[in-house]
Design an enzyme around this catalytic site. Structure first.
Site, PDB file in Angstrom:
ATOM      1  N   ASP A  36     -24.770  78.314  83.979  1.00  0.00           N
ATOM      2  CA  ASP A  36     -24.169  77.516  85.065  1.00  0.00           C
ATOM      3  C   ASP A  36     -24.970  77.597  86.357  1.00  0.00           C
ATOM      4  O   ASP A  36     -24.915  76.684  87.174  1.00  0.00           O
ATOM      5  CB  ASP A  36     -22.695  77.864  85.294  1.00  0.00           C
ATOM      6  N   ALA A 125     -11.498  92.577  82.520  1.00  0.00           N
ATOM      7  CA  ALA A 125     -11.839  92.072  81.186  1.00  0.00           C
ATOM      8  C   ALA A 125     -12.856  90.938  81.203  1.00  0.00           C
ATOM      9  O   ALA A 125     -13.310  90.489  80.168  1.00  0.00           O
ATOM     10  CB  ALA A 125     -10.572  91.609  80.470  1.00  0.00           C
ATOM     11  N   SER A 129     -10.527  86.798  86.540  1.00  0.00           N
ATOM     12  CA  SER A 129      -9.371  87.064  87.401  1.00  0.00           C
ATOM     13  C   SER A 129      -9.657  86.647  88.838  1.00  0.00           C
ATOM     14  O   SER A 129      -8.756  86.205  89.552  1.00  0.00           O
ATOM     15  CB  SER A 129      -8.981  88.541  87.341  1.00  0.00           C
ATOM     16  N   ASP A 174     -16.664  79.382  86.426  1.00  0.00           N
ATOM     17  CA  ASP A 174     -15.358  80.047  86.374  1.00  0.00           C
ATOM     18  C   ASP A 174     -14.297  79.260  87.136  1.00  0.00           C
ATOM     19  O   ASP A 174     -13.198  79.015  86.635  1.00  0.00           O
ATOM     20  CB  ASP A 174     -15.459  81.467  86.929  1.00  0.00           C
ATOM     21  N   TYR A 224     -25.916  90.903  87.352  1.00  0.00           N
ATOM     22  CA  TYR A 224     -25.769  89.447  87.428  1.00  0.00           C
ATOM     23  C   TYR A 224     -26.776  88.839  88.404  1.00  0.00           C
ATOM     24  O   TYR A 224     -27.513  87.903  88.073  1.00  0.00           O
ATOM     25  CB  TYR A 224     -24.335  89.128  87.860  1.00  0.00           C
TER      26      TYR A 224
END
Length: 387
Positions: A36, A125, A129, A174, A224
């Site tokens: 992305d 996870a 979130s 996301d 990242y």
């Protein structure tokens, strides 16, 4: 979670009466990982586990926030006229960042509010979130203050919040997956053009099993940003001879012909993943549309192999889950999903084999890693809404 329980929890936290209840989903990405921010395609969907929020307006300019998931943080308080970042504010920097980005568009928040948040996503996870709470805040502010901001603009504001306010250099996937989700559909998004289309997720007798490593991952603290800068450097070297705007502009063959320009083995691997994964996402979407579930599953598995060898973001926990899943009867494909370094994987599993799958993969994981993985059936959901 039902709304009456949530309202009761709100009253217990703030000792006042709640007014509105909202829900914002989490997300999984079926394929198209780490593409992305490289101008490629992603193929995510929203899921029925996510974040609930309860709202009530106030007559002063105070904002009070409380999370049932982080009770130790207590009630966090700030003023609508001071939306500056505060590290000590912890989780509330996500909703506060949304307010700040919305305020930059000229919106004036003329009153405060109480906001109670309760998520049912597993902690750390990698099911987004942060995007879930950003878009939860978006619909709460949009509704509570009658702002009239489009859902697509809220998605873009969510990414700005993540990038500019929280300081994570993430792509748009996301927030887009959470904000634009549709029940039983995945979204094929071209992150270069922001063109998108919905695709029914028809898996026949198969279901998507989410496999949670239970290894926490913090996106901001992971590798990242390092991977992102490696891809940017590879692109810069390719651009010395090629007229391209992003790695997503290249086909596999074009990349193979031009890879010598990068002249660094690690950077070649990173860029190769971005290019080949983009093509896999496009092919997987077509395979799903053609009801070719075998090819779809093979591409899902190939994605994990690339994320392991070329992008190096899987780690022992995710590899154990994926590699064990591949050996189970009734499995079409499996891979890590999200940023990696822990978090979750997904597997496409025959409904009739799910119990055996959980037991077998769970045992190997426990024997190899030393603690349990968790498994859930993913149900594909709508985007944020008022309940």
């Amino acid at each position: 979670m039902n709304t009456s329980d949530l309202k009761q929890e709100f009253t217990e936290a703030f000792d006042t009466k709640p007014e509105r209840v909202f829900f914002s989903p989490g997300r999984i990405n079926l394929i198209g990982e780490h593409t992305d921010y490289n101008g490629g395609h992603v193929f995510p969907c929203a899921i029925t586990i996510g974040t609930y929020g309860v709202y009530a307006p106030r007559t002063d300019t105070t904002v009070r926030m409380y999370s049932a998931n982080i009770p130790d943080a207590g009630i966090v308080t700030f003023d609508v006229n001071d939306l500056s970042y505060d590290k000590a504010a912890g989780w509330t920097n996500y909703p506060k960042g949304m307010m700040d980005e919305i305020a930059k568009t000229g919106v004036k928040f003329d009153h405060g509010f109480d906001f109670y948040v309760h998520g049912n996503m597993p902690d750390g996870a990698g099911l987004s979130s942060s995007a879930s709470i950003e878009l939860l805040t978006g619909i709460m502010l949009n509704t509570g203050f009658n702002l009239g901001i489009s859902q697509l603009d809220l998605v873009k504001i969510g990414q700005k919040c993540e990038n500019n306010y929280v300081g994570v250099n993430s792509g748009i996937m996301d927030q887009f997956a959470v904000g634009m989700g549709k029940k039983d559909q995945a979204i094929l998004l071209d992150t270069n053009t922001m063109d998108y289309s919905y695709a029914p997720v028809k898996l026949g007798n198969n279901v998507i099993v989410i496999m949670n490593t239970n290894k926490r991952r913090e996106l901001a603290d992971s590798k990242y940003n390092e991977r992102r800068s490696e891809c940017e450097e590879a692109l810069r070297r390719l651009q010395t001879k090629l007229d391209i705007k992003s790695l997503g502009d290249l086909t596999n063959d074009q990349f193979d012909e031009a890879a010598y320009l990068i002249n660094d083995e690690t950077l070649i691997k990173r860029a190769r993943h971005a290019v080949f994964e983009n093509q896999r996402a496009i092919r997987a979407t077509k395979a799903l549309a053609d009801d070719d579930l075998t090819t779809f599953g093979e591409l899902v598995t190939a994605s994990h192999v690339s994320l392991h060898f070329d992008y190096e973001v899987t780690g022992k926990e995710l590899d154990t889950l994926a590699e064990t899943a591949w050996k189970q009867p009734g499995v079409l494909g499996a891979r890590m999903t999200g940023a990696g370094f822990g978090g979750c994987g997904i597997a496409i599993v025959d409904k009739d084999q799910v119990d055996a799958f959980k037991e077998n993969v769970g045992k190997v994981y426990r024997d190899t890693i030393g603690y349990d993985a968790d498994f859930y059936i993913a149900e594909i959901a709508d985007g944020p809404k008022e309940l």
